[in-house]
Motif scaffolding. Structure first.
Motif, mmCIF file in Angstrom:
data_model
loop_
_atom_site.group_PDB
_atom_site.id
_atom_site.type_symbol
_atom_site.label_atom_id
_atom_site.label_comp_id
_atom_site.label_asym_id
_atom_site.label_seq_id
_atom_site.Cartn_x
_atom_site.Cartn_y
_atom_site.Cartn_z
ATOM 1 N N LYS A 249 45.006 -22.429 -13.449
ATOM 2 C CA LYS A 249 45.965 -21.721 -12.583
ATOM 3 C C LYS A 249 46.103 -20.251 -12.983
ATOM 4 O O LYS A 249 47.196 -19.710 -13.001
ATOM 5 C CB LYS A 249 47.312 -22.429 -12.561
ATOM 6 N N SER B 62 32.641 -26.590 0.365
ATOM 7 C CA SER B 62 32.468 -26.497 -1.084
ATOM 8 C C SER B 62 31.146 -25.802 -1.361
ATOM 9 O O SER B 62 30.222 -25.874 -0.551
ATOM 10 C CB SER B 62 32.512 -27.881 -1.739
ATOM 11 N N ASN C 70 40.863 -20.497 -11.051
ATOM 12 C CA ASN C 70 40.331 -21.523 -11.948
ATOM 13 C C ASN C 70 41.348 -22.653 -12.080
ATOM 14 O O ASN C 70 42.466 -22.551 -11.593
ATOM 15 C CB ASN C 70 39.918 -20.950 -13.309
ATOM 16 N N ALA C 71 40.943 -23.731 -12.751
ATOM 17 C CA ALA C 71 41.797 -24.912 -12.864
ATOM 18 C C ALA C 71 42.951 -24.698 -13.836
ATOM 19 O O ALA C 71 43.872 -25.510 -13.874
ATOM 20 C CB ALA C 71 40.965 -26.120 -13.288
ATOM 21 N N GLY D 281 45.600 -20.637 -3.496
ATOM 22 C CA GLY D 281 45.123 -21.407 -4.643
ATOM 23 C C GLY D 281 44.981 -20.511 -5.853
ATOM 24 O O GLY D 281 45.552 -19.412 -5.901
ATOM 25 N N TYR D 282 44.195 -20.981 -6.820
ATOM 26 C CA TYR D 282 43.967 -20.220 -8.052
ATOM 27 C C TYR D 282 42.476 -20.135 -8.313
ATOM 28 O O TYR D 282 41.719 -21.008 -7.918
ATOM 29 C CB TYR D 282 44.684 -20.881 -9.236
ATOM 30 N N ASN E 203 43.934 -24.817 1.313
ATOM 31 C CA ASN E 203 43.965 -24.555 -0.123
ATOM 32 C C ASN E 203 42.572 -24.324 -0.696
ATOM 33 O O ASN E 203 41.578 -24.752 -0.148
ATOM 34 C CB ASN E 203 44.704 -25.660 -0.872
ATOM 35 N N TYR E 204 42.578 -23.642 -1.811
ATOM 36 C CA TYR E 204 41.374 -23.228 -2.538
ATOM 37 C C TYR E 204 41.504 -23.803 -3.934
ATOM 38 O O TYR E 204 42.564 -23.697 -4.546
ATOM 39 C CB TYR E 204 41.353 -21.711 -2.579
ATOM 40 N N SER E 205 40.443 -24.418 -4.432
ATOM 41 C CA SER E 205 40.512 -24.960 -5.782
ATOM 42 C C SER E 205 39.136 -24.945 -6.436
ATOM 43 O O SER E 205 38.108 -24.780 -5.772
ATOM 44 C CB SER E 205 41.064 -26.391 -5.763
ATOM 45 N N THR E 206 39.159 -25.118 -7.733
ATOM 46 C CA THR E 206 37.939 -25.282 -8.513
ATOM 47 C C THR E 206 38.264 -26.253 -9.644
ATOM 48 O O THR E 206 39.369 -26.209 -10.194
ATOM 49 C CB THR E 206 37.406 -23.944 -9.064
ATOM 50 N N LYS F 126 37.776 -24.979 -15.640
ATOM 51 C CA LYS F 126 38.849 -24.295 -16.359
ATOM 52 C C LYS F 126 38.397 -22.960 -16.935
ATOM 53 O O LYS F 126 39.167 -22.020 -17.005
ATOM 54 C CB LYS F 126 39.383 -25.178 -17.487
#
Length: 185
Positions: free
Chosen positions: A62, A147, A59-60, A56-57, A109-112, A115
């Motif tokens: 990317k 989370s 932050n949003a 993943g990234y 996957n990893y996300s947030t 931004k």
């Protein structure tokens, strides 16, 4: 004085950039429920995710890709094999194994949603376990979500522990599942 202000501003902005991270796959696995399985097992691990090198990234936007330090398939396979061997299970590879144990990583996957300032992270995982023997097979899907609210974008160590905790939970749940154990025995 102006130069000092510019230097401080550039340094501050560089500190806001999220650097890429490489995480080591090291789940903590324990399959005590499999003691007594006498049939040799062939282990097959597959990564069916579309983006198999990226978790993943940070932050949003990317920025700051999070990837694996080495191969997810190899590291996961080695960890699972080690846990099976600890229970006295013989590993076998060949044209006609007694039992084939296949674990397919369907989602990891990893996300947030953030931004700019990262304050919340989410990790999702899903594996498909298939056990095949002679003319019979058994399939079962296992999934998990984690989370957490965070004060800042997490460090490599935090993300590594977070990812490995989810992988450990998924694989331990799958390999200690009563239906899976009954099919193997």
């Amino acid at each position: 004085m102006k130069n000092l202000i510019w230097i401080m501003l550039v340094t501050f902005l560089m500190g806001c950039t999220l650097a890429p991270q490489k995480l080591k796959v090291m789940p903590q696995l324990s399959f005590e429920s499999l003691q007594g399985v006498r049939v040799p097992i062939e282990l097959v691990i597959e990564d069916n995710r579309t983006e198999d090198s990226i978790l993943g990234y940070r932050n949003a936007k990317k920025e700051g890709a999070i990837s694996f330090d080495g191969s997810l398939v190899s590291a996961l396979g080695e960890s699972i094999q080690e846990a099976l061997l600890k229970q006295g299970i013989k590993m076998h590879k060949g044209p006609e194994p007694m039992v084939r144990l296949s674990i397919e990583v369907e989602k990891l996957n990893y996300s947030t949603p953030d931004k700019n300032w990262v304050s919340h992270i989410v990790m999702q995982g899903e594996i498909l376990l298939t056990v095949s023997r002679a003319d019979a097979s058994f399939k079962k899907r296992f999934s998990g979500n984690k989370s957490q609210d965070v004060a800042t974008a997490p460090s490599v160590e935090f993300n590594e522990n977070y990812m490995n905790a989810l992988l450990s939970e998924l694989v331990n749940k799958a390999m200690n599942d009563r239906e899976v154990i009954n099919f193997l025995k």
